[in-house]
Design a protein around this motif. Structure first.
Motif, PDB file in Angstrom:
ATOM      1  N   VAL A  18      12.341   9.074   3.659  1.00  0.00           N
ATOM      2  CA  VAL A  18      10.898   8.994   3.912  1.00  0.00           C
ATOM      3  C   VAL A  18      10.684   8.144   5.162  1.00  0.00           C
ATOM      4  N   ALA A  19       9.853   8.638   6.067  1.00  0.00           N
ATOM      5  CA  ALA A  19       9.659   7.964   7.351  1.00  0.00           C
ATOM      6  C   ALA A  19       9.047   6.579   7.150  1.00  0.00           C
ATOM      7  N   VAL A  20       9.387   5.667   8.077  1.00  0.00           N
ATOM      8  CA  VAL A  20       8.929   4.283   7.903  1.00  0.00           C
ATOM      9  C   VAL A  20       7.429   4.147   8.082  1.00  0.00           C
ATOM     10  N   ASP A  21       6.780   5.155   8.669  1.00  0.00           N
ATOM     11  CA  ASP A  21       5.328   5.045   8.868  1.00  0.00           C
ATOM     12  C   ASP A  21       4.538   5.785   7.797  1.00  0.00           C
ATOM     13  N   ARG A  22       5.161   5.961   6.646  1.00  0.00           N
ATOM     14  CA  ARG A  22       4.445   6.575   5.522  1.00  0.00           C
ATOM     15  C   ARG A  22       4.526   5.678   4.296  1.00  0.00           C
ATOM     16  N   ALA A  23       3.490   5.729   3.483  1.00  0.00           N
ATOM     17  CA  ALA A  23       3.446   4.959   2.243  1.00  0.00           C
ATOM     18  C   ALA A  23       3.215   5.914   1.072  1.00  0.00           C
ATOM     19  N   PHE A  24       3.253   5.383  -0.119  1.00  0.00           N
ATOM     20  CA  PHE A  24       3.164   6.203  -1.337  1.00  0.00           C
ATOM     21  C   PHE A  24       1.852   5.948  -2.075  1.00  0.00           C
ATOM     22  N   ARG A  25       1.363   6.988  -2.733  1.00  0.00           N
ATOM     23  CA  ARG A  25       0.173   6.852  -3.566  1.00  0.00           C
ATOM     24  C   ARG A  25       0.475   7.474  -4.921  1.00  0.00           C
ATOM     25  N   CYS A  26       0.227   6.710  -5.986  1.00  0.00           N
ATOM     26  CA  CYS A  26       0.477   7.190  -7.348  1.00  0.00           C
ATOM     27  C   CYS A  26      -0.492   8.319  -7.686  1.00  0.00           C
ATOM     28  N   THR A  27       0.059   9.431  -8.130  1.00  0.00           N
ATOM     29  CA  THR A  27      -0.771  10.586  -8.464  1.00  0.00           C
ATOM     30  C   THR A  27      -1.655  10.302  -9.681  1.00  0.00           C
ATOM     31  N   ASP A  28      -1.164   9.442 -10.575  1.00  0.00           N
ATOM     32  CA  ASP A  28      -1.904   9.190 -11.812  1.00  0.00           C
ATOM     33  C   ASP A  28      -3.027   8.169 -11.640  1.00  0.00           C
ATOM     34  N   CYS A  29      -2.739   7.042 -10.961  1.00  0.00           N
ATOM     35  CA  CYS A  29      -3.754   5.977 -10.928  1.00  0.00           C
ATOM     36  C   CYS A  29      -4.200   5.594  -9.517  1.00  0.00           C
ATOM     37  N   GLY A  30      -3.570   6.164  -8.503  1.00  0.00           N
ATOM     38  CA  GLY A  30      -4.022   5.888  -7.142  1.00  0.00           C
ATOM     39  C   GLY A  30      -3.443   4.633  -6.522  1.00  0.00           C
ATOM     40  N   ARG A  31      -2.695   3.852  -7.271  1.00  0.00           N
ATOM     41  CA  ARG A  31      -2.058   2.651  -6.725  1.00  0.00           C
ATOM     42  C   ARG A  31      -1.180   3.044  -5.539  1.00  0.00           C
ATOM     43  N   ARG A  32      -1.216   2.220  -4.502  1.00  0.00           N
ATOM     44  CA  ARG A  32      -0.420   2.527  -3.318  1.00  0.00           C
ATOM     45  C   ARG A  32       0.710   1.508  -3.140  1.00  0.00           C
ATOM     46  N   TRP A  33       1.813   1.957  -2.569  1.00  0.00           N
ATOM     47  CA  TRP A  33       2.899   1.028  -2.253  1.00  0.00           C
ATOM     48  C   TRP A  33       3.697   1.559  -1.076  1.00  0.00           C
ATOM     49  N   TYR A  34       4.475   0.686  -0.485  1.00  0.00           N
ATOM     50  CA  TYR A  34       5.245   1.053   0.704  1.00  0.00           C
ATOM     51  C   TYR A  34       6.736   1.165   0.400  1.00  0.00           C
ATOM     52  N   TYR A  35       7.287   0.175  -0.297  1.00  0.00           N
ATOM     53  CA  TYR A  35       8.736   0.151  -0.525  1.00  0.00           C
ATOM     54  C   TYR A  35       9.080   1.037  -1.709  1.00  0.00           C
ATOM     55  N   GLN A  36      10.067   1.935  -1.479  1.00  0.00           N
ATOM     56  CA  GLN A  36      10.376   2.973  -2.469  1.00  0.00           C
ATOM     57  C   GLN A  36      10.609   2.381  -3.854  1.00  0.00           C
ATOM     58  N   ARG A  37      10.025   3.023  -4.823  1.00  0.00           N
ATOM     59  CA  ARG A  37      10.247   2.658  -6.225  1.00  0.00           C
ATOM     60  C   ARG A  37      10.109   3.923  -7.053  1.00  0.00           C
ATOM     61  N   ARG A  38      10.731   3.927  -8.205  1.00  0.00           N
ATOM     62  CA  ARG A  38      10.784   5.170  -8.990  1.00  0.00           C
ATOM     63  C   ARG A  38       9.570   5.353  -9.894  1.00  0.00           C
ATOM     64  N   ARG A  39       8.827   4.264 -10.111  1.00  0.00           N
ATOM     65  CA  ARG A  39       7.609   4.445 -10.887  1.00  0.00           C
ATOM     66  C   ARG A  39       6.548   3.459 -10.424  1.00  0.00           C
ATOM     67  N   CYS A  40       5.319   3.825 -10.737  1.00  0.00           N
ATOM     68  CA  CYS A  40       4.177   3.022 -10.299  1.00  0.00           C
ATOM     69  C   CYS A  40       4.213   1.652 -10.989  1.00  0.00           C
ATOM     70  N   PRO A  41       4.034   0.577 -10.215  1.00  0.00           N
ATOM     71  CA  PRO A  41       4.081  -0.757 -10.829  1.00  0.00           C
ATOM     72  C   PRO A  41       2.885  -1.020 -11.742  1.00  0.00           C
ATOM     73  N   ASP A  42       1.817  -0.241 -11.599  1.00  0.00           N
ATOM     74  CA  ASP A  42       0.650  -0.450 -12.464  1.00  0.00           C
ATOM     75  C   ASP A  42       0.694   0.407 -13.717  1.00  0.00           C
ATOM     76  N   CYS A  43       0.932   1.738 -13.549  1.00  0.00           N
ATOM     77  CA  CYS A  43       0.793   2.639 -14.704  1.00  0.00           C
ATOM     78  C   CYS A  43       2.116   3.257 -15.125  1.00  0.00           C
ATOM     79  N   SER A  44       3.199   2.937 -14.409  1.00  0.00           N
ATOM     80  CA  SER A  44       4.523   3.497 -14.691  1.00  0.00           C
ATOM     81  C   SER A  44       4.611   5.002 -14.472  1.00  0.00           C
ATOM     82  N   GLY A  45       3.586   5.563 -13.839  1.00  0.00           N
ATOM     83  CA  GLY A  45       3.631   6.989 -13.531  1.00  0.00           C
ATOM     84  C   GLY A  45       4.757   7.279 -12.553  1.00  0.00           C
ATOM     85  N   THR A  46       5.300   8.503 -12.634  1.00  0.00           N
ATOM     86  CA  THR A  46       6.445   8.815 -11.787  1.00  0.00           C
ATOM     87  C   THR A  46       6.108   9.843 -10.712  1.00  0.00           C
ATOM     88  N   ASP A  47       4.886  10.247 -10.612  1.00  0.00           N
ATOM     89  CA  ASP A  47       4.515  11.207  -9.564  1.00  0.00           C
ATOM     90  C   ASP A  47       3.761  10.493  -8.462  1.00  0.00           C
TER      91      ASP A  47
END
Lengths: 129, 397
Positions: A18-47
């Motif tokens: 994943v390019a360094v100028d992109r971040a992630f958004r949780c499909t379930d709760c909308g929480r955003r993060w930058y550093y790769q992780r396998r599940r959302c730190p808020d809702c544990s969603g995996t999408d």
């Protein structure tokens, strides 16, 4: 870079390509993060989907004199706050200071041992003086 | 409260380059701790060795088994504990758990020999502990320290002297500590004029690389010393035999791996969480603490941790330090043995050496020029990475 990471869409959120100028958004709760992780730190969603980071603001900067053998010295670094996430990255421009607006630009070898080039944080036009 | 007592402590001198091997250092500290305790070698049920780098530096794998053999205590249960720079406190935590579970005696030994490899090899091994994305950017632990120190000084309108004052205090405390690596004072000007490592951090804001070991005999309160010939030091007339220090609590917590993942660059959530858990477990609070060992890998960390732990309000620890509140004769003596900065930072041994220092303080073993008078409650925090993981220990006399 794989096609999956160049446009918004579902990705393997632990994909290191994943390019360094992109971040992630949780499909379930909308929480955003930058550093790769396998599940959302808020809702544990995996999408999650990725989105492009556009303009950030520097929150802290440092110039590191004592660097690893394959890293430039000094290594100018900035902690930048973007839309919903924060990250630390190399700075392209010496004049950058706290409060400056930055964007990812250019192509650099961040460490000599790395094969790929990456963008560095650079002044948004007109904001570096 | 736990059922665990610290029944004996010992350490080697911390130094830049020891002539002893990594197992030799560990064995010496262990022998001193057992000799300091009322227990005999036969009493020991388990051995917990804290070591971060021996494998990475190519000197020793399977260190717990090598040490058990060197000490002649084969038969004990043994393991090695690794938690980067918080390895020592994690090994102590493991020993306390073993004692609570098994009601016996555990030997905890922290050791590191960093002089065996080139500096760049050691810093390279340590450098791999950061998040992969941060590693790509060339980030090192001092890089995080520089970013946080700059943000701290900016936000709280503090002068660089605020950082140098931490180094000056910890160096001063080490002068009378015969186990410390650097037994000399530094002035504010010396610290302020030392070479830049990661602006605004300078050489004297950063802990050194160190060889050394420290050890604890951790015993269940119901574990009676055996009557073996090698059982303990009843020759120490200044101490009544049951003058043992209790582990009131020990607790750890992780924080984000990537430092920038924190909502605020000055947040050290692992420090705050581990501190809250430790204080809850002990039924005590920051106001009860008489002496503290704080993980000052960088000067700014001592300030940030004192604030996260509730010893000082956010943005006030620097003024308290400049005012001498954290000096040996201040309201809250911090790092009376010199801290990581001046006692030294042999990764696996540091957290154990903090406990050794607190035990000496709580037992009143130390000479007057080095003693915190009438200390009854001690607090230690050992931190892995730049806040990746924190382990706190509360001791009571």
């Amino acid at each position: 870079m794989s096609d999956a990471t160049s446009t918004d869409g579902a990705v393997d959120r632990f994909d290191e390509s994943v390019a360094v100028d992109r971040a992630f958004r949780c499909t379930d709760c909308g929480r955003r993060w930058y550093y790769q992780r396998r599940r959302c730190p808020d809702c544990s969603g995996t999408d999650a989907t990725t989105y492009a980071l556009e303009t950030g603001v520097l929150v802290a900067v440092t110039s590191v004199e004592t660097t690893p053998p394959d890293v430039r010295s000094p290594n100018r670094l900035g902690l930048a706050r973007f839309d919903g996430v924060q990250l630390i990255a190399q700075l392209a421009d010496e004049v950058l200071s706290v409060g400056d607006a930055v964007e990812f630009a250019g192509a650099y070898r961040l460490r000599d041992e790395q094969e790929r080039s990456r963008p560095r944080l650079s002044a948004v036009d007109g904001d570096s003086e | 409260m736990t059922d665990a007592l610290i029944a004996g402590v010992g350490m080697t001198r911390f130094e830049s380059e020891s002539t002893r091997s990594v197992v030799g250092l560990a064995a010496l500290a262990a022998e001193r701790a057992v000799a300091d305790s009322p227990h005999a070698w036969d009493d020991i049920a388990s051995l917990h060795v804290g070591n971060a780098l021996a494998e990475a530096l190519g000197t020793r794998a399977g260190i717990a088994n090598a040490l058990a053999a060197a000490l002649g205590i084969e038969g004990v249960a043994a393991d090695r504990v690794e938690n980067t720079s918080a390895t020592g406190a994690s090994a102590c935590h493991r020993g306390v758990d073993a004692v609570e579970r098994g009601a016996g005696v555990a030997l905890v030994v922290g050791v590191e020999k960093m002089s065996v490899a080139e500096t760049s090899t050691v810093t390279g091994a340590i450098g791999r502990l950061v998040h992969d994305r941060e590693y790509e950017q060339g980030l090192t632990l001092p890089s995080f320290g520089g970013l946080a120190a700059g943000a701290y000084l900016d936000r709280h309108d503090a002068p660089r002297e605020a950082l140098a004052a931490v180094a000056r205090k910890n160096h001063r405390n080490a002068v009378d500590n015969e186990f410390a690596q650097f037994r000399r004072e530094v002035t504010l000007d010396e610290a302020l004029d030392s070479p830049v490592v990661a602006d605004p951090l300078r050489l004297y804001d950063c802990c050194p690389m160190t060889d050394g070991a420290a050890a604890l005999v951790v015993a269940h309160e119901d574990a009676a010393p055996s009557a073996g010939d090698d059982a303990g030091s009843s020759d120490d007339a200044d101490r009544s035999p049951p003058d043992l220090v209790r582990v009131a609590s020990t607790a750890g917590a992780t924080g984000t791996h990537a430092v920038a993942d924190r909502p605020d660059p000055l947040d050290l959530e692992s420090v705050r969480t581990a501190g809250e858990r430790a204080f809850d477990g002990a039924g005590l609070g920051p106001d009860d603490v008489d002496v503290a060992c704080i993980h000052d890998a960088f000067t700014v960390l001592e300030l940030l941790e004192l604030e996260e732990l509730g010893f000082y309000d956010s943005g006030t620890a620097w003024e308290a330090t400049l005012d001498g509140e954290t000096a040996l004769d201040g309201a809250l003596p911090v790092n009376p043995g010199g801290g990581l900065k001046a006692r030294g930072h042999p990764l696996g041994a540091t957290g154990v050496s903090q406990i050794v220092e607190l035990v000496w303080q709580l037992r009143g073993d130390l000479p007057p020029e080095r003693r915190v008078p009438d200390a009854e409650t001690g607090f230690a925090i050992n931190v892995a990475g730049f806040g990746n993981n924190s382990v706190c220990t509360v001791l009571t006399a």
